[in-house]
Write an enzyme that holds these catalytic residues in place. Structure first.
Site, PDB file in Angstrom:
ATOM      1  N   HIS A 135      -7.883  -5.979   7.467  1.00  0.00           N
ATOM      2  CA  HIS A 135      -7.631  -4.939   8.462  1.00  0.00           C
ATOM      3  C   HIS A 135      -7.860  -5.490   9.867  1.00  0.00           C
ATOM      4  CE1 HIS A 135      -6.956  -0.917  10.074  1.00  0.00           C
ATOM      5  NE2 HIS A 135      -6.572  -0.595   8.864  1.00  0.00           N
TER       6      HIS A 135
ATOM      7  N   GLU B 145      -2.597  -1.730  -3.116  1.00  0.00           N
ATOM      8  CA  GLU B 145      -3.662  -0.946  -2.512  1.00  0.00           C
ATOM      9  C   GLU B 145      -3.290   0.528  -2.566  1.00  0.00           C
ATOM     10  OE1 GLU B 145      -5.069  -4.085   0.985  1.00  0.00           O
ATOM     11  OE2 GLU B 145      -3.972  -2.264   1.513  1.00  0.00           O
TER      12      GLU B 145
ATOM     13  N   HIS C 173       0.863  -1.192   0.000  1.00  0.00           N
ATOM     14  CA  HIS C 173       0.000   0.000   0.000  1.00  0.00           C
ATOM     15  C   HIS C 173       0.893   1.233   0.000  1.00  0.00           C
ATOM     16  CE1 HIS C 173      -3.934   1.950   1.587  1.00  0.00           C
ATOM     17  NE2 HIS C 173      -3.172   2.875   1.022  1.00  0.00           N
TER      18      HIS C 173
END
Length: 240
Positions: A191, A70, A43
C-alpha cells in the site's frame, strides 16, 4: 529475497472506463510476468469497478507466477470466487462496502474467532492465507493464533511519513516484522509503496517475503513504460 507482485487493478479501471476490452487485462498481466513480475495481484470488489469476477477466472487460466487474490472475506461471493480458482495466495482485507481503497488492517483480537472460522476454508483448499494488519505488535501476535500463514503489513503510514522522517516512519514496521518472525508468521507488505520509498523499506524489514504494488507502479508505467518500470522496481529490490 523479496518478491514483487504487481497489482493490476488500475489497468482494469482504465478498461472499464470505456467498456470493451482495451486495455486487455490478461495481456497486461502476461506482459508483467514477461517483464519480470513474480506475482500478479487482483482485488475484486462487489461493484466490479475494476477487477471483474470473470477476470479472476481468465487470469487463473494463464498466470504462470503466483496469483494473489485480495478481498473482503465477509462477502460470501468472494469466498466462493477464491475457492473456485484456488490461487497461490488469498489476502484477507477488512474492507467495507463502497470503500475506495483499503485503509486499515484487521483487529485480530476482536475478530479472532471469525478469522479462525474463515481461514481454514482456504487452507483446506491448499491456498496460502495472508491477512492485512497494521504495524501493531499486539495485532501481529493475535494474527498468529488465527491460523494464517502470513500477514501483510499495511504500509500507508510508512509511505506518508517517509519523506519527513523515514527512520521514525519505519520503526513500527521493523518492530512488527520482528514479532512476526518470533511467532512464526510469513511477512508481506503493501500500500502506497513506490520507487522512492521501496528500497529503504525492503532493506530494513527482516523476513520480508513479498511486496504488492499497484497504483504507483502502473502510474510510473505511463511515463516510463511497463517493462522499464517493472525492472526499476525489481532493481530497488536488488533483483537486477
Amino acid at each position: 529475497m523479496t518478491k514483487l507482485s504487481v497489482n493490476i487493478n488500475k489497468i482494469a479501471t482504465l478498461r472499464n472506463s470505456r467498456g470493451g476490452n482495451n486495455p486487455d487485462l490478461v495481456k497486461a498481466a502476461l506482459a508483467c510476468e514477461h517483464f519480470g513480475a513474480e506475482g500478479i495481484t487482483v482485488h475484486p470488489r462487489p461493484d466490479e469497478r475494476h477487477i471483474r469476477y470473470q477476470d479472476v477466472y481468465d487470469l487463473k487460466a494463464v498466470i504462470k507466477t503466483e496469483l494473489n487474490i485480495e478481498g473482503n472475506c465477509q462477502e460470501q461471493k468472494f469466498i466462493e470466487l477464491v475457492l473456485a480458482n484456488k490461487p497461490a495466495q488469498v489476502t484477507l482485507v477488512p474492507d467495507v462496502l463502497g470503500q475506495i481503497t483499503s485503509n486499515h488492517g484487521w483487529d485480530t483480537i476482536a475478530n479472532q474467532e471469525y478469522l479462525k472460522d474463515v481461514i481454514p476454508q482456504f487452507k483446506e483448499a491448499g491456498i496460502r492465507v495472508s491477512i492485512f494488519v497494521d504495524p501493531n505488535p499486539k495485532m501481529v501476535e493475535a494474527a498468529a493464533t488465527t491460523g494464517t500463514d502470513r500477514i501483510e503489513l499495511y504500509t500507508e503510514a510508512y509511505a506518508r511519513g517517509y519523506h519527513t522522517n523515514k527512520e521514525q516512519a519505519i520503526a513500527p514496521y521493523i518492530e512488527a516484522a520482528k514479532v512476526a518472525q518470533e511467532v512464526g508468521l510469513g511477512l508481506n507488505a503493501g500500500h502506497d509503496l513506490d520507487l522512492h520509498n521501496l528500497k529503504y523499506f525492503a532493506d530494513h524489514i527482516p523476513g520480508l517475503l513479498e511486496m504488492s504494488i499497484g497504483h504507483a507502479l502502473i502510474s510510473d508505467a505511463l511515463y516510463s513504460g511497463l517493462q522499464n518500470t517493472i525492472q526499476m522496481y525489481l532493481r530497488r529490490l536488488g533483483k537486477l
